[in-house]
Design an enzyme around this catalytic site. Structure first.
Site, PDB file in Angstrom:
ATOM      1  N   ASP A  35      21.604 -73.755 -19.144  1.00  0.00           N
ATOM      2  CA  ASP A  35      20.271 -74.040 -19.420  1.00  0.00           C
ATOM      3  C   ASP A  35      19.060 -74.536 -18.449  1.00  0.00           C
ATOM      4  O   ASP A  35      18.159 -73.699 -18.168  1.00  0.00           O
ATOM      5  CB  ASP A  35      20.140 -75.121 -20.447  1.00  0.00           C
ATOM      6  CG  ASP A  35      18.595 -75.458 -20.932  1.00  0.00           C
ATOM      7  OD1 ASP A  35      18.006 -74.541 -21.238  1.00  0.00           O
ATOM      8  OD2 ASP A  35      18.225 -76.714 -21.283  1.00  0.00           O
ATOM      9  N   ALA A  36      19.613 -75.468 -17.248  1.00  0.00           N
ATOM     10  CA  ALA A  36      18.991 -75.822 -16.286  1.00  0.00           C
ATOM     11  C   ALA A  36      18.814 -74.755 -15.106  1.00  0.00           C
ATOM     12  O   ALA A  36      17.681 -74.540 -14.704  1.00  0.00           O
ATOM     13  CB  ALA A  36      19.581 -77.104 -15.774  1.00  0.00           C
TER      14      ALA A  36
END
Length: 146
Positions: A35-36
């Site tokens: 996600d990051a």
């Protein structure tokens, strides 16, 4: 500006890790990291290709970093994934999470989790270039301009 050739190597050099074998991580942990990674790639592209105030940049980022768009991107890139990449995506997609985003359809949410797990897998395997390549392919296929 001097950018490290491999951020992960830099991290492990300065902060040694007892067990850097990412294959032991759960798909949800890969998705957490992915996600990051996905967000960072999108933010970088938007910052470098668009002007305006930060609020406008955030709005553009939010239009791409959400379960619905991520599910569409995942579907677009599926045909070009390698077998290992398909496995990472599938494991993330099939992982059972305790919650679902408020504004997301469950199928989109699971596909988005699969995409994030794939990006986490690519990052930890030192293939961030492949993540960018897959994103470019999917954006192009969906005619999404940044």
């Amino acid at each position: 500006m001097d950018t490290p050739k491999n951020l992960l190597e830099e991290i492990h050099t300065l902060f040694p890790c007892k067990n850097p074998d990412f294959r032991t991580l759960s798909p949800l942990k890969l998705a957490y990291l992915g996600d990051a990674v996905f967000d960072l790639i999108i933010r970088t592209l938007i910052l470098e290709h668009n002007g305006g105030p930060v609020k406008a940049l955030h709005r553009q980022t939010s239009s791409l970093v959400n379960a619905g768009t991520q599910a569409k991107l995942a579907a677009a890139m599926l045909p070009v994934l390698t077998e290992d990449e398909q496995d990472a995506y599938r494991h993330g997609r099939n992982a059972k999470s305790a919650s679902v985003a408020k504004h997301a359809d469950i199928h989109d949410y699971r596909s988005a989790t699969g995409l994030e797990a794939l990006f986490g897998y690519l990052y930890l395997s030192g293939n961030t270039g492949r993540a960018v390549e897959l994103l470019e392919y999917a954006l192009s296929k969906l005619s999404i301009n940044i």
